[in-house]
Scaffold this motif. Sequence first.
Motif, PDB file in Angstrom:
ATOM      1  N   LEU A   8      -4.269   0.806 -14.085  1.00 41.60           N
ATOM      2  CA  LEU A   8      -4.894   1.677 -15.020  1.00 41.60           C
ATOM      3  C   LEU A   8      -3.966   3.175 -15.142  1.00 41.60           C
ATOM      4  O   LEU A   8      -4.450   4.093 -16.067  1.00 41.60           O
ATOM      5  CB  LEU A   8      -6.480   1.976 -14.700  1.00 41.60           C
ATOM      6  CG  LEU A   8      -7.403   0.971 -15.111  1.00 41.60           C
ATOM      7  CD1 LEU A   8      -8.717   1.264 -14.399  1.00 41.60           C
ATOM      8  CD2 LEU A   8      -7.235   0.419 -16.260  1.00 41.60           C
ATOM      9  N   HIS A   9      -3.178   3.287 -14.226  1.00 37.79           N
ATOM     10  CA  HIS A   9      -2.402   4.602 -14.139  1.00 37.79           C
ATOM     11  C   HIS A   9      -1.547   4.701 -15.289  1.00 37.79           C
ATOM     12  O   HIS A   9      -1.069   5.801 -15.572  1.00 37.79           O
ATOM     13  CB  HIS A   9      -1.450   4.705 -12.799  1.00 37.79           C
ATOM     14  CG  HIS A   9      -2.355   5.199 -11.714  1.00 37.79           C
ATOM     15  ND1 HIS A   9      -3.370   4.824 -11.112  1.00 37.79           N
ATOM     16  CD2 HIS A   9      -1.859   6.083 -10.793  1.00 37.79           C
ATOM     17  CE1 HIS A   9      -3.805   5.452  -9.998  1.00 37.79           C
ATOM     18  NE2 HIS A   9      -2.687   6.275  -9.883  1.00 37.79           N
ATOM     19  N   GLN A  55       0.799  -1.050  -0.046  1.00 38.69           N
ATOM     20  CA  GLN A  55       0.037  -0.101   0.011  1.00 38.69           C
ATOM     21  C   GLN A  55       0.927   1.272   0.035  1.00 38.69           C
ATOM     22  O   GLN A  55       0.538   2.249  -0.531  1.00 38.69           O
ATOM     23  CB  GLN A  55      -0.974  -0.046   1.195  1.00 38.69           C
ATOM     24  CG  GLN A  55      -0.474   0.156   2.483  1.00 38.69           C
ATOM     25  CD  GLN A  55      -0.315   1.544   3.167  1.00 38.69           C
ATOM     26  OE1 GLN A  55      -0.952   2.388   2.502  1.00 38.69           O
ATOM     27  NE2 GLN A  55       0.787   1.739   3.809  1.00 38.69           N
ATOM     28  N   PHE A  56       2.096   1.252   0.614  1.00 36.82           N
ATOM     29  CA  PHE A  56       3.032   2.301   0.655  1.00 36.82           C
ATOM     30  C   PHE A  56       3.735   2.558  -0.814  1.00 36.82           C
ATOM     31  O   PHE A  56       3.743   3.683  -1.286  1.00 36.82           O
ATOM     32  CB  PHE A  56       3.976   2.336   1.918  1.00 36.82           C
ATOM     33  CG  PHE A  56       4.655   3.776   2.018  1.00 36.82           C
ATOM     34  CD1 PHE A  56       3.896   4.579   2.712  1.00 36.82           C
ATOM     35  CD2 PHE A  56       5.824   4.064   1.636  1.00 36.82           C
ATOM     36  CE1 PHE A  56       4.444   5.990   2.715  1.00 36.82           C
ATOM     37  CE2 PHE A  56       6.408   5.177   1.950  1.00 36.82           C
ATOM     38  CZ  PHE A  56       5.781   6.080   2.599  1.00 36.82           C
ATOM     39  N   MET A  57       4.090   1.340  -1.256  1.00 36.89           N
ATOM     40  CA  MET A  57       4.700   1.287  -2.659  1.00 36.89           C
ATOM     41  C   MET A  57       3.813   2.142  -3.652  1.00 36.89           C
ATOM     42  O   MET A  57       4.219   2.728  -4.339  1.00 36.89           O
ATOM     43  CB  MET A  57       5.360  -0.103  -2.888  1.00 36.89           C
ATOM     44  CG  MET A  57       5.723  -0.443  -4.200  1.00 36.89           C
ATOM     45  SD  MET A  57       6.119  -1.820  -4.656  1.00 36.89           S
ATOM     46  CE  MET A  57       4.579  -2.687  -4.919  1.00 36.89           C
ATOM     47  N   ASP A  58       2.517   1.597  -3.673  1.00 33.15           N
ATOM     48  CA  ASP A  58       1.506   2.024  -4.537  1.00 33.15           C
ATOM     49  C   ASP A  58       1.275   3.441  -4.529  1.00 33.15           C
ATOM     50  O   ASP A  58       1.136   4.315  -5.500  1.00 33.15           O
ATOM     51  CB  ASP A  58       0.274   1.264  -4.329  1.00 33.15           C
ATOM     52  CG  ASP A  58       0.152  -0.206  -4.575  1.00 33.15           C
ATOM     53  OD1 ASP A  58       1.452  -0.777  -5.118  1.00 33.15           O
ATOM     54  OD2 ASP A  58      -0.677  -0.879  -4.294  1.00 33.15           O
ATOM     55  N   LYS A  59       1.251   4.064  -3.269  1.00 35.09           N
ATOM     56  CA  LYS A  59       0.903   5.662  -3.006  1.00 35.09           C
ATOM     57  C   LYS A  59       2.251   6.608  -3.129  1.00 35.09           C
ATOM     58  O   LYS A  59       2.043   7.476  -3.827  1.00 35.09           O
ATOM     59  CB  LYS A  59       0.317   5.992  -1.792  1.00 35.09           C
ATOM     60  CG  LYS A  59       1.525   5.907  -0.721  1.00 35.09           C
ATOM     61  CD  LYS A  59       0.881   6.339   0.762  1.00 35.09           C
ATOM     62  CE  LYS A  59      -0.130   5.439   1.392  1.00 35.09           C
ATOM     63  NZ  LYS A  59      -0.726   5.940   2.725  1.00 35.09           N
ATOM     64  N   THR A  60       3.488   5.739  -3.326  1.00 35.41           N
ATOM     65  CA  THR A  60       4.464   6.515  -3.569  1.00 35.41           C
ATOM     66  C   THR A  60       5.033   6.276  -5.075  1.00 35.41           C
ATOM     67  O   THR A  60       6.280   6.940  -5.434  1.00 35.41           O
ATOM     68  CB  THR A  60       5.709   6.261  -2.474  1.00 35.41           C
ATOM     69  OG1 THR A  60       6.186   4.807  -2.469  1.00 35.41           O
ATOM     70  CG2 THR A  60       5.217   6.719  -1.223  1.00 35.41           C
ATOM     71  N   VAL A 106       5.107   0.783 -17.200  1.00 35.48           N
ATOM     72  CA  VAL A 106       5.301  -0.437 -16.755  1.00 35.48           C
ATOM     73  C   VAL A 106       5.168  -0.539 -15.261  1.00 35.48           C
ATOM     74  O   VAL A 106       4.984  -1.629 -14.677  1.00 35.48           O
ATOM     75  CB  VAL A 106       6.850  -1.026 -17.137  1.00 35.48           C
ATOM     76  CG1 VAL A 106       7.137  -2.397 -16.846  1.00 35.48           C
ATOM     77  CG2 VAL A 106       6.770  -0.918 -18.838  1.00 35.48           C
ATOM     78  N   LEU A 107       5.858   0.278 -14.777  1.00 37.89           N
ATOM     79  CA  LEU A 107       6.035   0.354 -13.104  1.00 37.89           C
ATOM     80  C   LEU A 107       4.587   0.270 -12.535  1.00 37.89           C
ATOM     81  O   LEU A 107       4.449  -0.365 -11.643  1.00 37.89           O
ATOM     82  CB  LEU A 107       6.738   1.909 -12.791  1.00 37.89           C
ATOM     83  CG  LEU A 107       6.819   2.015 -11.146  1.00 37.89           C
ATOM     84  CD1 LEU A 107       7.776   1.011 -10.641  1.00 37.89           C
ATOM     85  CD2 LEU A 107       7.451   3.398 -11.093  1.00 37.89           C
ATOM     86  N   PHE A 108       3.614   1.045 -13.007  1.00 39.62           N
ATOM     87  CA  PHE A 108       2.454   1.015 -12.452  1.00 39.62           C
ATOM     88  C   PHE A 108       1.707  -0.420 -12.648  1.00 39.62           C
ATOM     89  O   PHE A 108       0.891  -0.770 -11.778  1.00 39.62           O
ATOM     90  CB  PHE A 108       1.607   2.196 -12.975  1.00 39.62           C
ATOM     91  CG  PHE A 108       1.636   3.663 -12.510  1.00 39.62           C
ATOM     92  CD1 PHE A 108       1.488   3.962 -11.127  1.00 39.62           C
ATOM     93  CD2 PHE A 108       2.178   4.488 -13.321  1.00 39.62           C
ATOM     94  CE1 PHE A 108       1.894   5.259 -10.682  1.00 39.62           C
ATOM     95  CE2 PHE A 108       2.585   5.870 -12.802  1.00 39.62           C
ATOM     96  CZ  PHE A 108       2.297   6.240 -11.233  1.00 39.62           C
ATOM     97  N   ILE A 109       1.933  -0.957 -13.887  1.00 39.59           N
ATOM     98  CA  ILE A 109       1.390  -2.332 -14.243  1.00 39.59           C
ATOM     99  C   ILE A 109       1.890  -3.121 -13.068  1.00 39.59           C
ATOM    100  O   ILE A 109       1.202  -4.208 -12.642  1.00 39.59           O
ATOM    101  CB  ILE A 109       1.633  -2.581 -15.587  1.00 39.59           C
ATOM    102  CG1 ILE A 109       0.720  -1.668 -16.300  1.00 39.59           C
ATOM    103  CG2 ILE A 109       1.105  -4.002 -15.928  1.00 39.59           C
ATOM    104  CD1 ILE A 109       1.050  -1.802 -17.940  1.00 39.59           C
ATOM    105  N   ILE A 110       3.302  -3.076 -13.028  1.00 39.43           N
ATOM    106  CA  ILE A 110       3.927  -4.190 -12.346  1.00 39.43           C
ATOM    107  C   ILE A 110       3.529  -4.251 -10.611  1.00 39.43           C
ATOM    108  O   ILE A 110       3.090  -5.239  -9.981  1.00 39.43           O
ATOM    109  CB  ILE A 110       5.361  -4.061 -12.346  1.00 39.43           C
ATOM    110  CG1 ILE A 110       5.833  -4.656 -13.716  1.00 39.43           C
ATOM    111  CG2 ILE A 110       6.162  -5.164 -11.223  1.00 39.43           C
ATOM    112  CD1 ILE A 110       7.390  -4.671 -13.858  1.00 39.43           C
TER     113      ILE A 110
END
Length: 531
Positions: A162-163, A92-97, A241-245
């Motif tokens: 979807l980002h 969750q923290f990785m996703d928000k940052t 690619v970062l957002f998809i992974i």
Amino acid sequence: MSDNSINKEKDQHNELNAVISITKEQIGTTEVITTFISPGGREVKVTGDVDEAMALALEAEVVEVDEETNARILRKTDLYLMPVFCFLYAVQFMDKTTNSYAAIMGLKTDLHMVGNQYSWVGSAFYLGYLFFELPASYCLQRFPLAKATAAFIVIWAITLMLHATPNYAGFIFLRVALGGFESAVTPAMVILTSQWYKKEEQFFRTAIWFSFNGFGIIFGSSIAYGISIHSENWSIEGWKVLFIITGLLTMVVGIVFLVHVPDNPSKAWFLTQEEKILVLNRIRTNNQGFGNKHFKMYQLKETLTDYRTWLYFTFAFLTNIPNGGLTNFGSILLSQDFNYGKLDALLMGMPSGAVELVGCILFGFSVKFIKHRLAIALFSIVISLMASCLLAFCDYDKKAKLTGYYLSSLAPVGMICCLSCFSSNVAGHTKKVTTNAIYLIGYCTGNIVGPQTFKENQAPHYSSAKIAMVACYSIALVNLSMIYFSYWRDNRIRDKLEAERIANGGPAFFMENQEFADLTDFENPNFRYAL
């Protein structure tokens, strides 16, 4: 307490030596089973609308759990739950940052961001968090806890993937949506921690799962670095690619959470019936249970009139102005203010994750030697204040400034303390959920303001943002001291009232399984605050 109050309580409890019981037939009803006087002198009515743990408690014999059994149950709980809790908090923290890493991987250029548009990328996430915090908290109370949490995780994983969007407007919309769906994770973790662990265990366990924010920083930076050094191999931009992974990784954690984590200990697939009863008896001293599905308006009113609710709100707001700034501009500071290249900036961000991962766990472990968690939290805020001063006023010394940047990663210890206080010091399920939600609204508001303190025209040093950090931590130190003193004072008042009542021939409040009657901390005469 006045003589009149004591006499009133004596009249209401003329069956001093009798045992007041709740039966299975009374559970879920509005029937008044008994009344008593709260520490504040208010009449409290106990009805059959009690905690979910009461049904199991009626089947269980009240037993003293010996040290060996206690240690065995605690080890089993840690083994089955803590790894999932930790990895959930990491993703969750990785996703928000992730947007912070994406910013130096071409996000700002590809989406044609100018002026302060990137600042709104950070604020947009917390706008969604802010608007959806109360509805998310209600969903967690109304529906099965673990299943509802897993649903939120899977939906935010899809939103994150979807980002990889082609325009700024779509990206901002998705950041708002991501914040809304992630708003459920922290209140869910607080409730789960209060269900499974004793008061004296909660600070350390909260510190462990919260510290995995640091692992999220290390893991996210590693993924971004790996994508960047092989950018020529991708058919789409590296930041997409970062957002998809990261979204796919979150999806896996959500599915694991769904099939692995029970909604409460009475439904734990990894415990025998005997072990479920042992868990119940272990947490009796919390004077709280597993939760209650009914929203109780009187507990909401009590939350809103409890001055500590607003002290917590203010503390969250103040400490998350610096957090919101560094979460979104950390990589940019390392690139611009510290003059590291793109790849070096990603690498240099990793030590801050290590500091948070190791530092928060060590602070949490220190509660074994320093019994007051609030004293530990105060010390961490002092360190954060010193770190912000190094970052703000040591432009002439890059090493000192970098030390300040890394030490600022210890600031979450204050939030860890607050979250553990909600699980141990706020009783009554509606009150707990609402207090937590109000705290997180302050958290969101601070994180919305934080990125706005970074003005594009002040790049690369962003001096006003750094000074704002110093001011916020200074006031937060006073704020947390007030919370600490209030708990200490209220415990002394309750001890004195109980001694006076007994000395005047009044009864001590006792009801079978009263720990699971869904009483608030204001209502329960036997409740004491953990310092």
